[in-house]
Design a protein around this motif. Structure first.
Motif, short mmCIF file in Angstrom:
data_model
loop_
_atom_site.label_atom_id
_atom_site.label_comp_id
_atom_site.label_asym_id
_atom_site.label_seq_id
_atom_site.Cartn_x
_atom_site.Cartn_y
_atom_site.Cartn_z
N TYR A 1 0.83 -1.21 0.00
CA TYR A 1 0.00 0.00 0.00
C TYR A 1 0.86 1.26 0.00
O TYR A 1 0.54 2.24 -0.65
CB TYR A 1 -0.95 0.00 1.21
CG TYR A 1 -2.39 0.02 0.81
CD1 TYR A 1 -2.99 -1.12 0.28
CD2 TYR A 1 -3.15 1.16 0.93
CE1 TYR A 1 -4.31 -1.10 -0.11
CE2 TYR A 1 -4.47 1.19 0.55
CZ TYR A 1 -5.05 0.05 0.02
OH TYR A 1 -6.35 0.08 -0.38
N ARG A 2 1.96 1.20 0.73
CA ARG A 2 2.84 2.37 0.82
C ARG A 2 3.45 2.71 -0.54
O ARG A 2 3.82 3.85 -0.81
CB ARG A 2 3.94 2.17 1.85
CG ARG A 2 4.67 3.50 2.10
CD ARG A 2 5.60 3.49 3.23
NE ARG A 2 5.98 4.82 3.66
CZ ARG A 2 6.49 5.76 2.87
NH1 ARG A 2 6.67 5.56 1.59
NH2 ARG A 2 6.83 6.94 3.37
N ARG A 3 3.55 1.74 -1.42
CA ARG A 3 4.11 1.99 -2.76
C ARG A 3 3.31 3.05 -3.53
O ARG A 3 3.85 3.71 -4.40
CB ARG A 3 4.19 0.70 -3.56
CG ARG A 3 5.27 -0.22 -3.06
CD ARG A 3 5.47 -1.41 -3.98
NE ARG A 3 6.38 -2.32 -3.35
CZ ARG A 3 6.12 -3.59 -3.08
NH1 ARG A 3 4.96 -4.11 -3.42
NH2 ARG A 3 7.01 -4.34 -2.47
N HIS A 4 2.06 3.20 -3.20
CA HIS A 4 1.25 4.24 -3.83
C HIS A 4 1.87 5.62 -3.55
O HIS A 4 1.92 6.47 -4.42
CB HIS A 4 -0.19 4.22 -3.32
CG HIS A 4 -0.97 3.03 -3.78
ND1 HIS A 4 -0.96 1.83 -3.11
CD2 HIS A 4 -1.78 2.86 -4.84
CE1 HIS A 4 -1.73 0.98 -3.74
NE2 HIS A 4 -2.25 1.58 -4.80
N LEU A 5 2.33 5.81 -2.32
CA LEU A 5 2.93 7.09 -1.94
C LEU A 5 4.23 7.34 -2.69
O LEU A 5 4.55 8.47 -3.05
CB LEU A 5 3.21 7.12 -0.43
CG LEU A 5 2.02 7.00 0.50
CD1 LEU A 5 2.50 6.98 1.94
CD2 LEU A 5 1.03 8.11 0.27
#
Length: 188
Positions: A88-92
């Motif tokens: 999910y953090r890869r979106h950032l």
């Protein structure tokens, strides 16, 4: 599912990227054709309507998540959770994009009915995976939380989707704080 051509694959990848960054209503075939250096007709050849492209994007997300579920099946509860949070953090790290769940929810009223159905199916799949993970993890003594796994799963999915949107406004540390708190709340 029929195999995709390289062009069709690139259209779906770019369409996904645009949905996550500017939303479905703002996505246009012109943007796609310009960025890929192809004619609008080429985009229409593969996807006769914007709805067909949007539906393919959501269907891909569902299939991809089903593959993730299978691929992590042998991992422990905390490992699964950490991998999900990192993913999910890869979106950032990709220009503060939001997830397809958040993008679909934000644009829900403007989505065609077929996409509304697919977006709901995707959310139900992700939340259902979390319910199973939380329930099993609690039974094994790996997680501790009050209440029902369904409700805790809803809190986690909502916090992640909302956290990505809010990180656009106040920075990535906000999202990281949410993830850290979610982990703290699950510690035995």
């Amino acid at each position: 599912m029929k195999a995709r051509t390289e062009t069709k694959e690139k259209i779906v990848e770019l369409g996904t990227d645009l949905m996550k960054s500017i939303g479905y209503p703002s996505l246009s075939y012109h943007q796609i054709s310009c960025k890929l250096g192809i004619k609008n007709a080429a985009v229409h050849y593969h996807f006769p309507s914007k709805e067909s492209l949007g539906l393919e994007i959501l269907t891909d997300a569902i299939i991809s998540f089903e593959e993730v579920i299978f691929n992590v099946s042998g991992l422990g509860s905390w490992e699964k959770l950490d991998l999900f949070f990192k993913n999910y953090r890869r979106h950032l790290e990709s220009n503060n994009k939001i997830c397809l769940i958040g993008a679909s929810a934000s644009d829900y009223q403007e989505l065609p009915e077929s996409m509304q159905t697919a977006a709901t199916e995707y959310l139900v799949l992700v939340k259902g995976w979390f319910v199973e993970l939380l329930d099993k993890g609690r039974k094994e003594g790996n997680f501790h939380f009050k209440g029902e796994p369904e409700n805790k799963a809803a809190v986690i999915v909502s916090a992640l989707a909302g956290g990505l949107q809010q990180a656009r406004l106040i920075g990535n540390a906000h999202f990281d704080g949410i993830v850290n708190q979610l982990k703290e709340d699950l510690k035995p």
